[in-house]
Design an enzyme around this catalytic site. Structure first.
Site, short mmCIF file in Angstrom:
data_model
loop_
_atom_site.label_atom_id
_atom_site.label_comp_id
_atom_site.label_asym_id
_atom_site.label_seq_id
_atom_site.Cartn_x
_atom_site.Cartn_y
_atom_site.Cartn_z
N TYR A 41 30.43 -3.10 48.91
CA TYR A 41 30.02 -4.52 49.01
C TYR A 41 28.50 -4.63 49.11
CZ TYR A 41 34.96 -5.36 50.35
OH TYR A 41 36.32 -5.41 50.40
N HIS A 103 39.76 2.59 51.02
CA HIS A 103 39.74 1.39 50.18
C HIS A 103 40.87 1.41 49.13
CE1 HIS A 103 36.50 -1.75 48.91
NE2 HIS A 103 37.70 -2.27 48.89
#
Ligand SMILES: NC(=O)c1ccc[n+]([C@@H]2O[C@H](COP(=O)([O-])OP(=O)(O)OC[C@H]3O[C@@H](n4cnc5c(N)ncnc54)[C@H](OP(=O)(O)O)[C@@H]3O)[C@@H](O)[C@H]2O)c1
Length: 269
Positions: A41, A103
């Site tokens: 991110y 993730h």
């Protein structure tokens, strides 16, 4: 764990210090204490600085916040989990990471990454460990292999209710987090006559009804917004609960729709 809303810093979120500071400050004022991020991110460092600055301004401490980050796919392939944890700690100037999640459950690297994450938890550098983007086929295999996550994070909203995954996690006492909890306010939700009816009945807006549905089904939604007013509105949902029938009517909107592409990297193992 108590009912809570989590604030996301990935898709659709502010990325610069000023933008993030404004929304995190607003979120913290409204009572949000948990923030979701990931190396990919690109905001781990900024988020940590923002949380530090906001906590100073509001007389809060590090312990008041839950900071959740992830091990990205490339990090699983590289394999040095301890190095990545140390790097995240250093980057974020933290003594510990509250939650560390895989993730994507890349099949060829899952066992190795998981075993290393368990060591990180044992060392105290990480408090809870978990895995994102799993389906029941993964959960069943984790069970067989003795992989027992503290947290599962999946894409979930009324168009994709993930009932089997949720039932599994509840039976095992695993915390469940929903990303894209509003499906980015897809028109099929914004215009849904079912949700509009409950919006009138409970005198709450569409987003509040959907987020309340997550909480009433035992799931913590990870929402995000660049708008202060929306953050305030979405936190104003702890004064009501949906009836069982109304929860069921929203769950019946399920069409197994997925906004984010399913990863071809982890088709099940
Ligand atoms: N683990 C993973 O693989 C994964 C994947 C994706 C996301 N995530 C996490 O989940 C977080 C949230 O994901 P998301 O952004 O997909 O979730 P979301 O909360 O469903 O969608 C947020 C978007 O919806 C808009 N929105 C909210 N209410 C609205 C309304 N009433 N009318 C119009 N637009 C509205 C927001 O716009 P405004 O800014 O205008 O409010 C924002 O663009 C991410 O930030 C990330 O932390 C994790």
């Amino acid at each position: 764990m108590d009912e809570c809303l989590i604030f996301g810093t990935g898709a659709s979120a502010a990325k610069d210090y000023d933008g993030l500071k404004r929304v995190v400050s607003c979120a913290a004022t409204c009572g949000i204490r948990m923030f979701d991020t990931a190396p990919s991110y690109g905001v781990e460092e900024i988020l940590a600085k923002v949380i530090f600055d906001v906590s100073q301004e509001k007389g809060l401490s590090r312990e008041d916040f839950i900071i959740q980050t992830k091990i990205d796919a490339w990090q699983m392939v590289e394999g040095n989990v301890e190095k990545f944890v140390d790097c995240a700690l250093q980057k974020m100037k933290l003594q510990y990471i509250d939650n560390l999640l895989i993730h994507w459950p890349l099949p060829d690297f899952l066992d190795d990454t998981w075993n290393k994450m368990k060591l990180m938890k044992k060392s105290g550098k990480v408090r809870k460990i978990g895995i994102c983007n799993v389906r029941t086929r993964h959960l069943n295999l984790f069970d067989k292999r003795g992989v027992s996550p503290d947290i599962i994070q999946i894409e979930r909203n009324p168009l994709r209710t993930c009932e089997r995954e949720i039932e599994f996690c509840k039976q095992k006492g695993i915390e469940i987090q929903a990303y894209s909890p509003l499906c980015k306010m897809d028109r099929r939700l914004a215009d849904s006559s079912v949700i509009k009816k409950f919006s009138e009945k409970y005198n709450k807006n569409i987003g509040q009804i959907i987020l309340r549905w997550h909480l009433d089904t035992g799931v913590s939604p990870i929402f995000t917004s660049t708008k202060d007013y929306r953050i305030r509105e979405y936190m104003d949902l702890f004064d009501f609960a949906l009836s069982e029938d109304d929860v069921a009517a929203i769950s019946a909107l399920n069409i197994n729709y997925k906004y984010y592409l399913e990863s071809c990297l982890c088709p099940g193992f």
